[in-house]
Design a protein around this motif. Structure first.
Motif, PDB file in Angstrom:
ATOM      1  N   UNK A  20      50.893  37.315  41.682  1.00 37.29           N
ATOM      2  CA  UNK A  20      51.048  37.582  43.107  1.00 37.29           C
ATOM      3  C   UNK A  20      49.714  37.957  43.756  1.00 37.29           C
ATOM      4  N   UNK A  21      48.865  38.636  43.001  1.00 39.43           N
ATOM      5  CA  UNK A  21      47.570  39.075  43.537  1.00 39.43           C
ATOM      6  C   UNK A  21      46.626  37.919  43.797  1.00 39.43           C
ATOM      7  N   UNK A  22      46.817  36.796  43.112  1.00 38.94           N
ATOM      8  CA  UNK A  22      45.951  35.633  43.327  1.00 38.94           C
ATOM      9  C   UNK A  22      45.961  35.176  44.778  1.00 38.94           C
ATOM     10  N   UNK A  23      47.075  35.351  45.467  1.00 38.12           N
ATOM     11  CA  UNK A  23      47.198  34.911  46.845  1.00 38.12           C
ATOM     12  C   UNK A  23      46.664  35.896  47.871  1.00 38.12           C
ATOM     13  N   UNK A  24      46.198  37.049  47.435  1.00 36.34           N
ATOM     14  CA  UNK A  24      45.703  38.071  48.364  1.00 36.34           C
ATOM     15  C   UNK A  24      44.207  37.848  48.603  1.00 36.34           C
ATOM     16  N   UNK A  25      43.859  37.645  49.855  1.00 37.48           N
ATOM     17  CA  UNK A  25      42.437  37.448  50.166  1.00 37.48           C
ATOM     18  C   UNK A  25      41.822  38.703  50.786  1.00 37.48           C
ATOM     19  N   UNK A  26      42.641  39.509  51.472  1.00 39.58           N
ATOM     20  CA  UNK A  26      42.116  40.711  52.120  1.00 39.58           C
ATOM     21  C   UNK A  26      41.797  41.777  51.087  1.00 39.58           C
ATOM     22  N   UNK A  27      40.622  42.403  51.255  1.00 36.34           N
ATOM     23  CA  UNK A  27      40.219  43.481  50.358  1.00 36.34           C
ATOM     24  C   UNK A  27      39.816  44.689  51.170  1.00 36.34           C
ATOM     25  N   UNK A  28      40.042  45.844  50.610  1.00 37.59           N
ATOM     26  CA  UNK A  28      39.570  47.092  51.205  1.00 37.59           C
ATOM     27  C   UNK A  28      38.257  47.409  50.511  1.00 37.59           C
ATOM     28  N   UNK A  29      37.160  47.361  51.251  1.00 39.59           N
ATOM     29  CA  UNK A  29      35.835  47.453  50.662  1.00 39.59           C
ATOM     30  C   UNK A  29      35.308  48.878  50.642  1.00 39.59           C
ATOM     31  N   UNK A  53      47.578  45.501  46.542  1.00 38.56           N
ATOM     32  CA  UNK A  53      46.351  45.323  47.322  1.00 38.56           C
ATOM     33  C   UNK A  53      45.152  45.146  46.401  1.00 38.56           C
ATOM     34  N   UNK A  54      44.055  44.694  47.009  1.00 31.64           N
ATOM     35  CA  UNK A  54      42.787  44.588  46.292  1.00 31.64           C
ATOM     36  C   UNK A  54      41.776  45.528  46.941  1.00 31.64           C
ATOM     37  N   UNK A  55      41.019  46.214  46.095  1.00 28.06           N
ATOM     38  CA  UNK A  55      39.927  47.066  46.552  1.00 28.06           C
ATOM     39  C   UNK A  55      38.645  46.491  45.965  1.00 28.06           C
ATOM     40  N   UNK A  56      37.715  46.139  46.834  1.00 29.19           N
ATOM     41  CA  UNK A  56      36.445  45.579  46.397  1.00 29.19           C
ATOM     42  C   UNK A  56      35.338  46.605  46.471  1.00 29.19           C
ATOM     43  N   UNK A  57      34.480  46.626  45.462  1.00 31.84           N
ATOM     44  CA  UNK A  57      33.336  47.529  45.448  1.00 31.84           C
ATOM     45  C   UNK A  57      32.076  46.735  45.740  1.00 31.84           C
ATOM     46  N   UNK A  58      31.363  47.134  46.775  1.00 32.12           N
ATOM     47  CA  UNK A  58      30.103  46.478  47.107  1.00 32.12           C
ATOM     48  C   UNK A  58      29.048  46.849  46.077  1.00 32.12           C
ATOM     49  N   UNK A  59      27.979  46.077  46.015  1.00 32.97           N
ATOM     50  CA  UNK A  59      26.910  46.350  45.052  1.00 32.97           C
ATOM     51  C   UNK A  59      26.290  47.727  45.275  1.00 32.97           C
ATOM     52  N   UNK A  60      26.357  48.233  46.514  1.00 33.35           N
ATOM     53  CA  UNK A  60      25.762  49.534  46.816  1.00 33.35           C
ATOM     54  C   UNK A  60      26.599  50.709  46.316  1.00 33.35           C
ATOM     55  N   UNK A  61      27.805  50.453  45.835  1.00 33.87           N
ATOM     56  CA  UNK A  61      28.667  51.510  45.313  1.00 33.87           C
ATOM     57  C   UNK A  61      28.154  51.935  43.937  1.00 33.87           C
ATOM     58  N   UNK A  62      27.841  53.220  43.798  1.00 30.89           N
ATOM     59  CA  UNK A  62      27.250  53.725  42.550  1.00 30.89           C
ATOM     60  C   UNK A  62      28.272  53.848  41.415  1.00 30.89           C
TER      61      UNK A  62
END
Length: 102
Positions: A20-29, A53-62
């Protein structure tokens, strides 16, 4: 925010949620700012509304994705479905309007 005990997902349930998560494009960054209350409230509301949901971590996240996932699990009562690279997939059954049957 909910801080309740959530039973562990079985491998079969995780497999369904991953599909089901494969279809989720929105991420909380999450960027270089650490997890603050505003971000936790936003993710808490998203879990209640969407359950998965998906939570994305940016490269700047330590912090590492595993560390962030652990905090989100403990603070929000969610379950980590999977971590792929810098993306965390979280699931928590909605209290008011459950949509996903696992």
């Amino acid at each position: 925010m909910i801080n309740s005990y959530v039973k562990t997902l079985t491998p079969k349930q995780k497999a369904k949620l991953k599909g089901l998560a494969n279809g989720i494009s929105q991420r909380y960054l999450l960027g270089k700012a650490d997890l603050d209350e505003n971000f936790l409230v936003t993710v808490d509301k998203a879990l209640e509304a969407k359950e998965l949901i998906k939570v994305g971590l940016l490269q700047s996240c330590a912090a590492t994705p595993k560390e962030i996932a652990g905090v989100l699990e403990s603070r929000l009562g969610a379950q980590t479905v999977q971590i792929i690279g810098r993306v965390i997939v979280l699931y928590r059954r909605s209290v008011k309007d459950p949509k996903i049957e696992i």
